[in-house]
Design a protein around this motif. Structure first.
Motif, PDB file in Angstrom:
ATOM      1  N   ASP A 201       0.884  -1.131   0.047  1.00 28.68           N
ATOM      2  CA  ASP A 201       0.040  -0.074   0.146  1.00 28.68           C
ATOM      3  C   ASP A 201       0.748   1.099   0.148  1.00 28.68           C
ATOM      4  O   ASP A 201       1.616   1.455   0.819  1.00 28.68           O
ATOM      5  CB  ASP A 201      -0.877  -0.087   1.292  1.00 28.68           C
ATOM      6  CG  ASP A 201      -1.822   1.325   1.269  1.00 28.68           C
ATOM      7  OD1 ASP A 201      -2.579   1.411   0.423  1.00 28.68           O
ATOM      8  OD2 ASP A 201      -1.652   2.110   2.269  1.00 28.68           O
ATOM      9  N   MET A 202       0.682   1.979  -0.966  1.00 32.02           N
ATOM     10  CA  MET A 202       1.373   3.613  -1.083  1.00 32.02           C
ATOM     11  C   MET A 202       0.162   4.322  -1.442  1.00 32.02           C
ATOM     12  O   MET A 202       0.003   4.852  -2.720  1.00 32.02           O
ATOM     13  CB  MET A 202       2.517   3.498  -1.621  1.00 32.02           C
ATOM     14  CG  MET A 202       3.334   4.869  -1.656  1.00 32.02           C
ATOM     15  SD  MET A 202       3.701   5.188  -0.100  1.00 32.02           S
ATOM     16  CE  MET A 202       2.949   6.675   0.208  1.00 32.02           C
ATOM     17  N   ASN A 203      -0.760   4.571  -0.654  1.00 32.89           N
ATOM     18  CA  ASN A 203      -2.118   5.368  -0.938  1.00 32.89           C
ATOM     19  C   ASN A 203      -1.803   6.706  -1.597  1.00 32.89           C
ATOM     20  O   ASN A 203      -0.837   7.386  -1.195  1.00 32.89           O
ATOM     21  CB  ASN A 203      -2.938   5.627   0.477  1.00 32.89           C
ATOM     22  CG  ASN A 203      -3.984   6.147   0.133  1.00 32.89           C
ATOM     23  OD1 ASN A 203      -4.871   5.949  -0.867  1.00 32.89           O
ATOM     24  ND2 ASN A 203      -4.582   7.133   1.061  1.00 32.89           N
ATOM     25  N   PRO A 204      -1.984   7.152  -2.639  1.00 32.67           N
ATOM     26  CA  PRO A 204      -3.459   6.540  -3.476  1.00 32.67           C
ATOM     27  C   PRO A 204      -2.966   5.603  -4.614  1.00 32.67           C
ATOM     28  O   PRO A 204      -4.012   5.362  -5.460  1.00 32.67           O
ATOM     29  CB  PRO A 204      -4.233   7.889  -3.870  1.00 32.67           C
ATOM     30  CG  PRO A 204      -3.045   8.789  -4.333  1.00 32.67           C
ATOM     31  CD  PRO A 204      -1.876   8.364  -3.172  1.00 32.67           C
ATOM     32  N   LEU A 205      -1.837   5.269  -4.778  1.00 35.84           N
ATOM     33  CA  LEU A 205      -1.565   4.197  -5.785  1.00 35.84           C
ATOM     34  C   LEU A 205      -2.321   3.005  -5.891  1.00 35.84           C
ATOM     35  O   LEU A 205      -2.189   2.399  -4.473  1.00 35.84           O
ATOM     36  CB  LEU A 205       0.044   4.127  -5.884  1.00 35.84           C
ATOM     37  CG  LEU A 205       0.930   5.279  -5.911  1.00 35.84           C
ATOM     38  CD1 LEU A 205       2.307   4.886  -5.742  1.00 35.84           C
ATOM     39  CD2 LEU A 205       0.535   6.058  -7.347  1.00 35.84           C
ATOM     40  N   PRO A 206      -2.788   2.458  -6.963  1.00 32.75           N
ATOM     41  CA  PRO A 206      -3.702   1.134  -7.049  1.00 32.75           C
ATOM     42  C   PRO A 206      -2.515   0.111  -6.970  1.00 32.75           C
ATOM     43  O   PRO A 206      -2.203  -0.197  -8.060  1.00 32.75           O
ATOM     44  CB  PRO A 206      -4.448   1.377  -8.090  1.00 32.75           C
ATOM     45  CG  PRO A 206      -3.763   2.252  -9.117  1.00 32.75           C
ATOM     46  CD  PRO A 206      -2.790   3.039  -8.152  1.00 32.75           C
ATOM     47  N   LEU A 207      -2.157  -0.634  -5.906  1.00 31.07           N
ATOM     48  CA  LEU A 207      -1.014  -1.421  -6.114  1.00 31.07           C
ATOM     49  C   LEU A 207      -1.613  -3.021  -5.664  1.00 31.07           C
ATOM     50  O   LEU A 207      -2.457  -3.198  -5.098  1.00 31.07           O
ATOM     51  CB  LEU A 207       0.020  -1.279  -5.098  1.00 31.07           C
ATOM     52  CG  LEU A 207       0.712   0.262  -5.077  1.00 31.07           C
ATOM     53  CD1 LEU A 207       1.717   0.288  -4.031  1.00 31.07           C
ATOM     54  CD2 LEU A 207       1.455   0.381  -6.520  1.00 31.07           C
ATOM     55  N   ASP A 208      -1.015  -4.000  -6.544  1.00 28.25           N
ATOM     56  CA  ASP A 208      -1.177  -5.408  -6.350  1.00 28.25           C
ATOM     57  C   ASP A 208      -1.006  -5.894  -4.825  1.00 28.25           C
ATOM     58  O   ASP A 208       0.081  -5.547  -4.515  1.00 28.25           O
ATOM     59  CB  ASP A 208      -1.025  -6.340  -7.419  1.00 28.25           C
ATOM     60  CG  ASP A 208      -1.578  -6.065  -8.819  1.00 28.25           C
ATOM     61  OD1 ASP A 208      -2.592  -5.429  -8.641  1.00 28.25           O
ATOM     62  OD2 ASP A 208      -1.037  -6.391  -9.575  1.00 28.25           O
ATOM     63  N   GLN A 209      -1.849  -6.874  -4.260  1.00 26.62           N
ATOM     64  CA  GLN A 209      -1.505  -7.210  -3.086  1.00 26.62           C
ATOM     65  C   GLN A 209      -0.519  -8.365  -3.346  1.00 26.62           C
ATOM     66  O   GLN A 209      -0.432  -9.002  -4.421  1.00 26.62           O
ATOM     67  CB  GLN A 209      -2.574  -7.748  -2.180  1.00 26.62           C
ATOM     68  CG  GLN A 209      -3.582  -6.515  -2.117  1.00 26.62           C
ATOM     69  CD  GLN A 209      -2.857  -5.139  -1.274  1.00 26.62           C
ATOM     70  OE1 GLN A 209      -2.610  -5.216  -0.276  1.00 26.62           O
ATOM     71  NE2 GLN A 209      -2.470  -4.251  -2.055  1.00 26.62           N
ATOM     72  N   LEU A 210       0.271  -9.004  -2.195  1.00 25.48           N
ATOM     73  CA  LEU A 210       1.254  -9.958  -2.432  1.00 25.48           C
ATOM     74  C   LEU A 210       0.393 -11.369  -1.569  1.00 25.48           C
ATOM     75  O   LEU A 210       0.301 -11.364  -0.401  1.00 25.48           O
ATOM     76  CB  LEU A 210       2.500  -9.832  -1.796  1.00 25.48           C
ATOM     77  CG  LEU A 210       3.667 -10.553  -2.459  1.00 25.48           C
ATOM     78  CD1 LEU A 210       3.874 -10.399  -3.992  1.00 25.48           C
ATOM     79  CD2 LEU A 210       5.128  -9.968  -1.553  1.00 25.48           C
ATOM     80  N   ASP A 211       0.449 -12.306  -2.492  1.00 21.43           N
ATOM     81  CA  ASP A 211      -0.337 -13.528  -1.814  1.00 21.43           C
ATOM     82  C   ASP A 211       0.661 -14.773  -1.889  1.00 21.43           C
ATOM     83  O   ASP A 211       1.710 -14.875  -2.728  1.00 21.43           O
ATOM     84  CB  ASP A 211      -1.487 -14.220  -2.600  1.00 21.43           C
ATOM     85  CG  ASP A 211      -1.251 -14.396  -4.002  1.00 21.43           C
ATOM     86  OD1 ASP A 211      -1.426 -15.636  -4.394  1.00 21.43           O
ATOM     87  OD2 ASP A 211      -0.935 -13.543  -4.891  1.00 21.43           O
ATOM     88  N   PRO A 212       0.490 -15.780  -1.001  1.00 22.48           N
ATOM     89  CA  PRO A 212       1.490 -16.924  -0.966  1.00 22.48           C
ATOM     90  C   PRO A 212       1.536 -17.639  -2.402  1.00 22.48           C
ATOM     91  O   PRO A 212       3.061 -17.816  -2.739  1.00 22.48           O
ATOM     92  CB  PRO A 212       0.784 -18.045  -0.097  1.00 22.48           C
ATOM     93  CG  PRO A 212       0.110 -17.025   0.916  1.00 22.48           C
ATOM     94  CD  PRO A 212      -0.505 -15.994  -0.123  1.00 22.48           C
TER      95      PRO A 212
END
Length: 343
Positions: A201-212
Protein backbone atom coordinates in the motif's frame (compact mmCIF):
# COMPACT_ATOMS: atom_id res chain seq x y z
CA UNK A 1 -13.86 7.88 -16.86
CA UNK A 2 -12.92 4.21 -17.07
CA UNK A 3 -9.42 5.01 -15.80
CA UNK A 4 -10.83 6.98 -12.87
CA UNK A 5 -13.12 4.11 -11.98
CA UNK A 6 -10.19 1.69 -12.06
CA UNK A 7 -8.01 3.87 -9.83
CA UNK A 8 -10.87 4.56 -7.44
CA UNK A 9 -11.66 0.88 -7.22
CA UNK A 10 -8.00 0.02 -6.58
CA UNK A 11 -7.73 2.55 -3.78
CA UNK A 12 -10.96 1.29 -2.23
CA UNK A 13 -9.67 -2.27 -2.30
CA UNK A 14 -6.44 -1.26 -0.53
CA UNK A 15 -8.30 0.71 2.14
CA UNK A 16 -10.59 -2.26 2.72
CA UNK A 17 -7.59 -4.56 3.01
CA UNK A 18 -6.00 -2.23 5.56
CA UNK A 19 -9.20 -1.96 7.55
CA UNK A 20 -9.55 -5.75 7.51
CA UNK A 21 -6.01 -6.23 8.82
CA UNK A 22 -6.55 -3.76 11.67
CA UNK A 23 -9.99 -5.08 12.64
CA UNK A 24 -8.82 -8.70 12.68
CA UNK A 25 -5.82 -7.79 14.83
CA UNK A 26 -8.01 -5.91 17.28
CA UNK A 27 -10.33 -8.90 17.65
CA UNK A 28 -7.34 -11.10 18.46
CA UNK A 29 -6.01 -8.76 21.13
CA UNK A 30 -6.34 -9.25 24.92
CA UNK A 31 -8.12 -6.53 26.89
CA UNK A 32 -8.93 -4.63 23.72
CA UNK A 33 -5.29 -3.80 22.93
CA UNK A 34 -4.53 -4.32 19.26
CA UNK A 35 -1.58 -6.69 18.84
CA UNK A 36 -0.68 -4.85 15.65
CA UNK A 37 0.14 -1.75 17.69
CA UNK A 38 3.29 -1.36 19.73
CA UNK A 39 6.46 0.53 20.45
CA UNK A 40 10.11 -0.36 20.55
CA UNK A 41 11.72 2.72 22.03
CA UNK A 42 15.35 1.64 22.33
CA UNK A 43 17.70 2.12 19.41
CA UNK A 44 20.64 0.15 20.77
CA UNK A 45 21.83 -3.11 19.21
CA UNK A 46 20.85 -5.01 22.35
CA UNK A 47 17.71 -4.44 24.42
CA UNK A 48 17.32 -6.99 27.22
CA UNK A 49 13.97 -5.66 28.38
CA UNK A 50 12.47 -6.02 24.93
CA UNK A 51 9.99 -3.71 23.24
CA UNK A 52 6.82 -2.84 25.10
CA UNK A 53 3.33 -2.83 23.64
CA UNK A 54 0.92 0.03 24.11
CA UNK A 55 -2.57 0.96 23.06
CA UNK A 56 -2.41 3.76 20.53
CA UNK A 57 -5.67 4.99 19.07
CA UNK A 58 -3.70 7.05 16.57
CA UNK A 59 -2.40 3.88 14.91
CA UNK A 60 -5.83 2.57 14.01
CA UNK A 61 -8.34 3.72 11.43
CA UNK A 62 -10.65 6.14 13.27
CA UNK A 63 -13.72 7.67 11.65
CA UNK A 64 -14.57 11.33 12.26
CA UNK A 65 -17.94 13.00 12.07
CA UNK A 66 -17.31 14.06 8.48
CA UNK A 67 -16.57 10.47 7.49
CA UNK A 68 -12.92 11.11 6.60
CA UNK A 69 -10.04 8.87 7.68
CA UNK A 70 -7.86 10.52 10.34
CA UNK A 71 -4.95 8.19 9.54
CA UNK A 72 -5.00 8.35 5.74
CA UNK A 73 -1.56 8.64 4.17
CA UNK A 74 -1.04 12.25 3.12
CA UNK A 75 0.90 12.50 -0.11
CA UNK A 76 3.88 14.81 0.59
CA UNK A 77 3.49 18.26 -0.90
CA UNK A 78 7.13 18.33 -2.05
CA UNK A 79 7.06 14.84 -3.61
CA UNK A 80 6.50 14.01 -7.27
CA UNK A 81 2.88 13.41 -8.16
CA UNK A 82 1.52 9.83 -7.94
CA UNK A 83 1.63 9.54 -11.73
CA UNK A 84 5.22 10.79 -11.81
CA UNK A 85 6.22 8.27 -9.14
CA UNK A 86 4.73 5.39 -11.13
CA UNK A 87 6.33 6.64 -14.35
CA UNK A 88 9.74 6.81 -12.66
CA UNK A 89 9.75 3.21 -11.43
CA UNK A 90 11.46 1.65 -14.45
CA UNK A 91 14.32 4.15 -14.30
CA UNK A 92 14.66 3.74 -10.52
CA UNK A 93 14.75 -0.04 -10.81
CA UNK A 94 17.30 0.14 -13.62
CA UNK A 95 19.49 2.31 -11.37
CA UNK A 96 19.07 0.05 -8.33
CA UNK A 97 19.76 -3.14 -10.26
CA UNK A 98 22.64 -1.49 -12.10
CA UNK A 99 24.28 -0.65 -8.75
CA UNK A 100 24.56 -4.34 -7.83
CA UNK A 101 28.18 -5.48 -7.87
CA UNK A 102 29.43 -8.72 -9.47
CA UNK A 103 29.46 -11.87 -7.36
CA UNK A 104 32.67 -12.88 -5.59
CA UNK A 105 33.95 -16.03 -7.31
CA UNK A 106 34.95 -19.21 -5.54
CA UNK A 107 32.38 -19.20 -2.74
CA UNK A 108 28.63 -18.93 -2.09
CA UNK A 109 27.43 -15.32 -2.16
CA UNK A 110 24.49 -13.88 -0.23
CA UNK A 111 22.01 -11.66 -2.10
CA UNK A 112 19.30 -9.76 -0.22
CA UNK A 113 16.03 -8.15 -1.28
CA UNK A 114 14.17 -6.22 1.44
CA UNK A 115 10.50 -5.44 0.75
CA UNK A 116 8.62 -2.98 3.00
CA UNK A 117 5.03 -3.23 1.86
CA UNK A 118 2.95 -0.74 3.86
CA UNK A 119 3.66 2.94 3.33
CA UNK A 120 1.42 4.01 6.22
CA UNK A 121 3.92 3.22 9.00
CA UNK A 122 7.65 3.99 9.25
CA UNK A 123 8.32 0.74 11.12
CA UNK A 124 8.50 -1.23 7.86
CA UNK A 125 10.86 1.25 6.22
CA UNK A 126 13.05 1.11 9.35
CA UNK A 127 13.39 -2.66 9.05
CA UNK A 128 14.12 -2.68 5.33
CA UNK A 129 16.81 -0.02 5.60
CA UNK A 130 18.33 -1.65 8.68
CA UNK A 131 18.43 -5.00 6.85
CA UNK A 132 20.42 -3.30 4.09
CA UNK A 133 23.00 -1.98 6.58
CA UNK A 134 23.16 -5.21 8.57
CA UNK A 135 23.68 -7.62 5.68
CA UNK A 136 26.04 -5.30 3.82
CA UNK A 137 28.33 -4.60 6.77
CA UNK A 138 28.13 -7.75 8.88
CA UNK A 139 27.36 -10.49 6.35
CA UNK A 140 29.61 -9.66 3.41
CA UNK A 141 26.74 -8.62 1.14
CA UNK A 142 27.93 -5.11 0.23
CA UNK A 143 26.65 -4.35 -3.25
CA UNK A 144 24.30 -7.34 -3.15
CA UNK A 145 21.31 -5.76 -1.38
CA UNK A 146 18.21 -4.22 -2.97
CA UNK A 147 15.61 -2.28 -0.96
CA UNK A 148 12.04 -1.83 -2.20
CA UNK A 149 9.82 0.21 0.08
CA UNK A 150 6.63 2.18 0.24
CA UNK A 151 7.06 5.32 2.34
CA UNK A 152 6.10 8.97 1.79
CA UNK A 153 9.62 10.11 2.70
CA UNK A 154 11.42 8.06 0.04
CA UNK A 155 9.20 8.28 -3.03
CA UNK A 156 11.96 9.86 -5.11
CA UNK A 157 14.83 7.92 -3.48
CA UNK A 158 13.77 4.26 -3.29
CA UNK A 159 11.90 2.06 -5.75
CA UNK A 160 8.41 1.18 -4.58
CA UNK A 161 7.67 -2.18 -2.99
CA UNK A 162 5.39 -3.51 -5.70
CA UNK A 163 4.74 -6.81 -7.38
CA UNK A 164 6.34 -5.58 -10.62
CA UNK A 165 9.42 -4.15 -8.92
CA UNK A 166 9.92 -7.36 -6.95
CA UNK A 167 9.91 -9.31 -10.20
CA UNK A 168 12.42 -6.87 -11.67
CA UNK A 169 14.62 -7.15 -8.57
CA UNK A 170 14.57 -10.94 -8.82
CA UNK A 171 15.43 -10.70 -12.52
CA UNK A 172 18.42 -8.51 -11.70
CA UNK A 173 19.70 -10.68 -8.86
CA UNK A 174 19.18 -13.93 -10.77
CA UNK A 175 21.14 -12.57 -13.74
CA UNK A 176 24.15 -11.76 -11.54
CA UNK A 177 24.24 -14.65 -9.08
CA UNK A 178 25.28 -18.26 -9.43
CA UNK A 179 21.78 -19.69 -9.16
CA UNK A 180 23.06 -23.13 -8.27
CA UNK A 181 25.34 -21.99 -5.43
CA UNK A 182 24.48 -18.51 -4.15
CA UNK A 183 21.73 -17.81 -1.60
CA UNK A 184 18.85 -15.35 -1.97
CA UNK A 185 17.47 -13.86 1.24
CA UNK A 186 14.08 -12.20 0.71
CA UNK A 187 12.87 -10.17 3.71
CA UNK A 188 9.21 -9.14 3.51
CA UNK A 189 7.75 -6.87 6.19
CA UNK A 190 4.22 -5.43 6.26
CA UNK A 191 0.76 -6.02 7.69
CA UNK A 192 -0.74 -9.43 7.03
CA UNK A 193 -4.39 -10.39 6.83
CA UNK A 194 -6.18 -13.43 8.19
CA UNK A 195 -6.57 -14.78 4.65
CA UNK A 196 -2.77 -14.63 4.25
CA UNK A 197 -2.32 -11.62 2.02
CA UNK A 198 0.58 -9.24 2.55
CA UNK A 199 -0.50 -5.60 2.46
CA UNK A 200 1.14 -3.60 -0.35
CA UNK A 201 0.00 0.00 0.00
CA UNK A 202 1.17 3.47 -0.96
CA UNK A 203 -2.04 5.45 -0.92
CA UNK A 204 -3.43 6.53 -3.40
CA UNK A 205 -1.54 4.29 -5.84
CA UNK A 206 -3.51 1.18 -6.89
CA UNK A 207 -1.00 -1.58 -6.07
CA UNK A 208 -1.45 -5.35 -6.30
CA UNK A 209 -1.33 -7.27 -3.03
CA UNK A 210 1.13 -10.10 -2.42
CA UNK A 211 -0.31 -13.59 -1.83
CA UNK A 212 1.48 -16.88 -1.05
CA UNK A 213 0.78 -18.64 -4.35
CA UNK A 214 1.76 -15.63 -6.43
CA UNK A 215 4.99 -15.17 -4.49
CA UNK A 216 5.80 -18.87 -4.80
CA UNK A 217 5.27 -18.80 -8.57
CA UNK A 218 7.40 -15.69 -8.91
CA UNK A 219 10.29 -17.28 -6.99
CA UNK A 220 9.97 -20.58 -8.82
CA UNK A 221 10.17 -18.89 -12.22
CA UNK A 222 13.66 -17.56 -11.41
CA UNK A 223 15.14 -21.01 -10.73
CA UNK A 224 17.22 -19.95 -7.73
CA UNK A 225 18.18 -23.16 -5.93
CA UNK A 226 18.87 -21.80 -2.44
CA UNK A 227 16.53 -19.32 -0.77
CA UNK A 228 15.75 -17.93 2.67
CA UNK A 229 12.30 -16.29 2.62
CA UNK A 230 11.38 -14.28 5.72
CA UNK A 231 7.78 -13.08 6.08
CA UNK A 232 7.34 -10.65 8.97
CA UNK A 233 3.60 -10.04 9.28
CA UNK A 234 0.51 -11.17 11.14
CA UNK A 235 -0.74 -14.61 10.04
CA UNK A 236 2.46 -15.06 8.03
CA UNK A 237 2.56 -18.79 8.75
CA UNK A 238 -0.03 -19.03 5.99
CA UNK A 239 2.78 -18.50 3.48
CA UNK A 240 4.51 -21.76 4.49
CA UNK A 241 2.52 -24.30 2.43
CA UNK A 242 3.11 -22.41 -0.83
CA UNK A 243 6.75 -21.47 -0.25
CA UNK A 244 8.22 -24.66 1.24
CA UNK A 245 10.43 -26.78 -0.98
CA UNK A 246 13.89 -28.21 -1.46
CA UNK A 247 16.66 -25.68 -0.96
CA UNK A 248 14.32 -23.21 0.78
CA UNK A 249 14.11 -22.00 4.37
CA UNK A 250 10.90 -20.16 5.24
CA UNK A 251 10.86 -18.06 8.42
CA UNK A 252 7.64 -16.40 9.53
CA UNK A 253 6.85 -14.05 12.40
CA UNK A 254 3.67 -15.90 13.37
CA UNK A 255 1.57 -19.01 12.83
CA UNK A 256 -1.07 -18.97 10.16
CA UNK A 257 -3.79 -18.10 12.68
CA UNK A 258 -1.91 -15.73 14.98
CA UNK A 259 -1.00 -12.07 15.05
CA UNK A 260 2.54 -10.82 15.40
CA UNK A 261 3.38 -7.68 17.34
CA UNK A 262 5.23 -4.40 17.40
CA UNK A 263 4.07 -2.33 14.44
CA UNK A 264 2.22 0.95 14.79
CA UNK A 265 2.90 4.65 14.38
CA UNK A 266 4.73 4.86 17.72
CA UNK A 267 6.98 1.86 17.04
CA UNK A 268 10.46 1.90 15.54
CA UNK A 269 10.69 -1.83 14.82
CA UNK A 270 8.48 -4.92 15.16
CA UNK A 271 8.99 -7.64 17.75
CA UNK A 272 10.27 -10.03 15.10
CA UNK A 273 12.48 -7.41 13.47
CA UNK A 274 14.03 -6.54 16.83
CA UNK A 275 14.47 -10.15 17.93
CA UNK A 276 15.79 -11.66 14.68
CA UNK A 277 17.47 -8.84 12.77
CA UNK A 278 18.85 -6.71 15.60
CA UNK A 279 19.34 -9.00 18.59
CA UNK A 280 19.67 -12.39 16.91
CA UNK A 281 21.89 -11.62 13.93
CA UNK A 282 24.15 -9.34 15.97
CA UNK A 283 24.85 -12.19 18.40
CA UNK A 284 25.43 -14.92 15.81
CA UNK A 285 26.09 -15.14 12.08
CA UNK A 286 23.94 -18.27 11.88
CA UNK A 287 20.59 -17.31 10.37
CA UNK A 288 18.82 -20.37 11.79
CA UNK A 289 20.31 -20.07 15.29
CA UNK A 290 19.31 -16.39 15.28
CA UNK A 291 15.74 -17.48 14.50
CA UNK A 292 15.69 -19.96 17.40
CA UNK A 293 17.03 -17.25 19.74
CA UNK A 294 14.50 -14.73 18.41
CA UNK A 295 11.63 -17.13 18.97
CA UNK A 296 12.58 -17.49 22.66
CA UNK A 297 12.99 -13.74 23.08
CA UNK A 298 9.63 -12.97 21.47
CA UNK A 299 7.95 -15.53 23.72
CA UNK A 300 9.37 -13.77 26.78
CA UNK A 301 8.10 -10.39 25.60
CA UNK A 302 4.64 -11.80 24.85
CA UNK A 303 4.42 -13.45 28.27
CA UNK A 304 5.44 -10.21 29.91
CA UNK A 305 2.78 -8.26 28.01
CA UNK A 306 0.13 -11.00 28.40
CA UNK A 307 -0.29 -11.43 24.65
CA UNK A 308 -1.50 -14.44 22.71
CA UNK A 309 1.73 -16.15 21.54
CA UNK A 310 2.55 -15.44 17.90
CA UNK A 311 4.59 -18.67 17.58
CA UNK A 312 7.04 -17.86 14.75
CA UNK A 313 7.45 -20.72 12.27
CA UNK A 314 10.42 -22.28 10.48
CA UNK A 315 10.37 -24.73 7.57
CA UNK A 316 13.64 -26.17 6.24
CA UNK A 317 13.76 -27.74 2.81
CA UNK A 318 16.38 -30.31 1.89
CA UNK A 319 19.85 -28.87 1.37
CA UNK A 320 19.40 -25.28 2.56
CA UNK A 321 20.90 -25.79 6.04
CA UNK A 322 24.05 -27.34 4.57
CA UNK A 323 24.39 -24.52 2.02
CA UNK A 324 23.97 -21.90 4.75
CA UNK A 325 26.79 -23.58 6.66
CA UNK A 326 28.95 -23.53 3.55
CA UNK A 327 28.23 -19.83 3.11
CA UNK A 328 29.06 -19.11 6.79
CA UNK A 329 32.38 -20.91 6.46
CA UNK A 330 33.32 -18.77 3.46
CA UNK A 331 33.27 -15.37 5.20
CA UNK A 332 34.06 -13.78 8.53
CA UNK A 333 31.21 -11.96 10.20
CA UNK A 334 31.76 -8.23 10.52
CA UNK A 335 31.12 -6.05 13.59
CA UNK A 336 27.66 -5.67 15.09
CA UNK A 337 25.40 -3.05 13.54
CA UNK A 338 23.38 -0.83 15.85
CA UNK A 339 19.75 -0.14 15.05
CA UNK A 340 18.41 3.35 14.55
CA UNK A 341 15.14 4.49 13.04
CA UNK A 342 15.26 6.08 9.59
CA UNK A 343 15.25 9.87 9.56
Amino acid sequence: MALLAFVGGGVAMHLLAHLHAVSVAAMQSPSGVSPAIGTAHSTSATQPAGPSITADAGSTIVSTDDGEDDNADDWPADAPSPEQVLYAQRQMMDKAVGALTPRVPGKPNLWVIAFAGDGGEDVFRNEAEYAQRLFARRFDAQGHVLVLQNNPATLDARPLATWSNLETALDGVAARMDRGQDILLLYLTSHGTEDHTLLVDMNPLPLDQLDPDGLAQMLSSHHIRYKVVVVNACYSGGFLPSLRGDGTAVLTAARSDRSSFGCGSDSDITYFGRAWLVDGLNQTDDILVAFADAKKEISQWEQRDKLTPSEPQLDLGAGIAAQLEKWRASHKAGPTVGFSAAK
